[in-house]
Design an enzyme around this catalytic site. Structure first.
Site, PDB file in Angstrom:
ATOM      1  N   HIS A 179      38.373   1.943  15.212  1.00 10.24           N
ATOM      2  CA  HIS A 179      37.785   3.420  16.212  1.00 10.24           C
ATOM      3  C   HIS A 179      36.842   2.879  16.975  1.00 10.24           C
ATOM      4  CE1 HIS A 179      37.799   6.915  17.870  1.00 10.24           C
ATOM      5  NE2 HIS A 179      36.760   7.170  17.542  1.00 10.24           N
ATOM      6  N   ASP A 206      38.578  19.731  14.143  1.00 10.48           N
ATOM      7  CA  ASP A 206      38.572  19.181  15.354  1.00 10.48           C
ATOM      8  C   ASP A 206      39.156  19.450  16.470  1.00 10.48           C
ATOM      9  OD1 ASP A 206      36.495  16.971  16.101  1.00 10.48           O
ATOM     10  OD2 ASP A 206      38.632  16.112  16.664  1.00 10.48           O
ATOM     11  N   ARG A 233      33.162  22.087  21.514  1.00  8.64           N
ATOM     12  CA  ARG A 233      31.461  21.015  21.354  1.00  8.64           C
ATOM     13  C   ARG A 233      31.184  21.333  23.179  1.00  8.64           C
ATOM     14  NH1 ARG A 233      32.337  16.911  17.673  1.00  8.64           N
ATOM     15  NH2 ARG A 233      30.499  16.013  18.357  1.00  8.64           N
ATOM     16  N   SER A 283      33.785  14.580  12.798  1.00  7.57           N
ATOM     17  CA  SER A 283      34.576  14.565  13.579  1.00  7.57           C
ATOM     18  C   SER A 283      35.637  13.593  13.508  1.00  7.57           C
ATOM     19  CB  SER A 283      33.832  15.064  15.007  1.00  7.57           C
ATOM     20  OG  SER A 283      34.972  14.434  16.030  1.00  7.57           O
ATOM     21  N   LYS A 335      39.191  12.738  10.567  1.00 11.04           N
ATOM     22  CA  LYS A 335      40.336  12.010  12.114  1.00 11.04           C
ATOM     23  C   LYS A 335      40.795  10.943  11.112  1.00 11.04           C
ATOM     24  CE  LYS A 335      38.863  12.596  15.881  1.00 11.04           C
ATOM     25  NZ  LYS A 335      38.209  13.488  17.039  1.00 11.04           N
TER      26      LYS A 335
HETATM   27  N1  URA Z   1      34.857  10.907  19.108  1.00  9.88           N
HETATM   28  C1  URA Z   1      35.525  12.254  18.248  1.00  9.88           C
HETATM   29  O1  URA Z   1      35.989  11.946  18.297  1.00  9.88           O
HETATM   30  N2  URA Z   1      34.106  13.081  18.196  1.00  9.88           N
HETATM   31  C2  URA Z   1      33.028  13.168  18.751  1.00  9.88           C
HETATM   32  O2  URA Z   1      32.147  13.815  18.138  1.00  9.88           O
HETATM   33  C3  URA Z   1      32.642  11.990  19.271  1.00  9.88           C
HETATM   34  C4  URA Z   1      33.517  11.101  19.739  1.00  9.88           C
END
Ligand code: URA
Length: 434
Positions: free
Chosen positions: A82, A161, A168, A183, A187
């Protein structure tokens, strides 16, 4: 328990209990707690932070707000990567098939571009026919047959999220280390991989503007993953200039194809090999990073990684003739070079301004609902350290509308810096956090 009591407690600098955090996330996901209370809590967290216990519980309760994928029927080691997001960051397109060609399963759920940073899904969708919307069972089936699959987040996964990130985004509470950590990690943990390699970017073109902030974010995410029994490594990378020589969607697919054929730009290859090596080590396909790099290089030079990319694209409904003939991929009507205003050694390329110029060209989104132009973007971008002559092209702009090109040129006016003295290119990989 009332939501406002919890907001008050965090506002006054106290730590929240696990029960309070779970109550809030459950209530927000189900709609019992409204957006304005969630926004207030997010702002108090932005200012007062959270300790590690709180972030871990927040991550866990967000992960449990929806389905958690069970990939146990995929018998290989499952390792994902990621990135926290950058400009010209096309690493996933190269890395997923490359690592899969070494016998590791790569279950990759990616996002769309928002703000100045690009998104893997938008890039993949510039390949005609490619679908990012596979059901969980089809995703697992492609993983078993092909070894890698690149899809969008399914609606069942981490609904907390989905709501919170959108909130946000419009309440100026994105750049908070506890909120970003929860966040991303909620995931990634819901996706079911055994191990995860994080590319935490820092600099002008990243969420984290300094290396110090990026280190704290990386350490937090690595610790959360370890607590949840995942193999974790974070690589900190410099995002002060864009990665590679292209920024956009179809233009980045073309550069990824070149890289998969062993002809990629040095910086993209360096990061891909560094991340891939850690994935191979975590997936037990290599004893150490040095051995892993040798394996990966062979897969690039033999064409095995490119063949794996074609195989995956085919499983997703994409037309592979576009990969064999990348010139057929979406191409803009107007292509204009951008000449250097002076002689010198390139000392600065402002990644943030390059990202903004790409939005103006049509390659990125201003709002979540914006349509993007897959053919728009930037190619032939120069790199820091190169010697430049006045009038020499610094990049080529691609757009379907001449006005957009003119507007992008205005944005680019402050993007480049020059020095009389020779400049060394910045160090790309600055830290490895295990
Ligand atoms: N990427 C995400 O998935 N969440 C965040 O808060 C910032 C970047």
């Amino acid at each position: 328990m009332l939501a406002q009591w919890i907001i008050e407690k965090k506002r006054d600098g106290q730590h929240l209990s696990a029960e309070e955090i779970r109550f809030f996330i459950k209530g927000y996901t189900s709609g019992l707690i409204p957006d304005y209370q969630m926004a207030a809590l997010a702002m108090t967290v932005f200012f007062n932070g959270m300790n590690f216990e709180e972030v871990t519980v927040l991550t866990d309760s967000m992960m449990r707000s929806g389905k958690v994928l069970n990939l146990s029927s995929v018998k290989k080691h499952k390792v994902d990567k990621h990135s926290t997001g950058g400009i010209g960051d096309k690493v996933s397109l190269v890395l997923a098939p490359l690592v899969a060609s070494c016998g590791i399963a790569v279950p990759m759920m990616s996002g769309r571009g928002l703000g100045i940073t690009g998104g893997t899904l938008d890039k993949m969708e510039s390949i005609p026919g490619y679908s990012v919307n596979l059901s969980p069972s089809r995703f697992i089936s492609v993983l078993k047959k092909c070894g890698c699959s690149m899809i969008g987040q399914t609606p069942e996964l981490v609904p907390a999220d989905r709501k919170l990130y959108a909130l946000r985004d419009v309440t100026a509470t994105v750049p908070s280390i506890p909120l970003i950590s929860a966040s991303i990690m909620s995931k990634k943990l819901a996706e079911g991989a055994d191990s995860l390699v994080l590319d935490v970017k820092w600099g002008k073109g990243a969420f984290m503007k300094t290396r110090k902030q990026a280190k704290v974010l990386a350490k937090t995410m690595v610790e959360i993953g370890k607590r949840m029994k995942r193999g974790m490594i974070a690589v900190l990378t410099n995002m002060n200039q864009p990665l590679g020589r292209t920024v956009g969607n179809a233009v980045e697919v073309r550069e990824s194809i070149d890289t998969l054929k062993g002809q990629g730009p040095d910086d993209l290859v360096e990061i891909t090999l560094a991340l891939g090596a850690r994935m191979l080590v975590l997936g037990k396909a290599a004893k150490n990073p040095a051995q892993a790099v040798e394996i990966l290089k062979k897969k690039l030079s033999s064409g095995a990684a490119f063949e794996k990319f074609k195989e995956m694209v085919k499983f997703h409904g994409g037309k592979i003739e576009y990969l064999d003939n990348p010139d057929k991929l979406p191409s803009a009507r107007f292509k204009t070079s951008y000449p250097s205003p002076r002689n010198g050694h390139l000392s600065k390329i402002d990644a943030e301004l390059i990202g903004r110029a790409c939005i103006v060209l049509g390659a990125g989104r201003r709002t979540v609902d914006d349509k993007i132009d897959h053919s728009a973007g930037i190619t032939k971008l120069v790199k820091i350290g190169e010697k430049i002559k006045k009038g020499q092209s610094l990049l080529t702009l691609h757009a379907n509308n001449k006005k957009k090109i003119e507007d992008a040129k205005t944005v680019l006016a402050a993007a480049f810096g020059f020095s009389k003295k020779r400049i060394s290119p910045p160090k790309l990989i600055t830290d490895i956090i295990t």
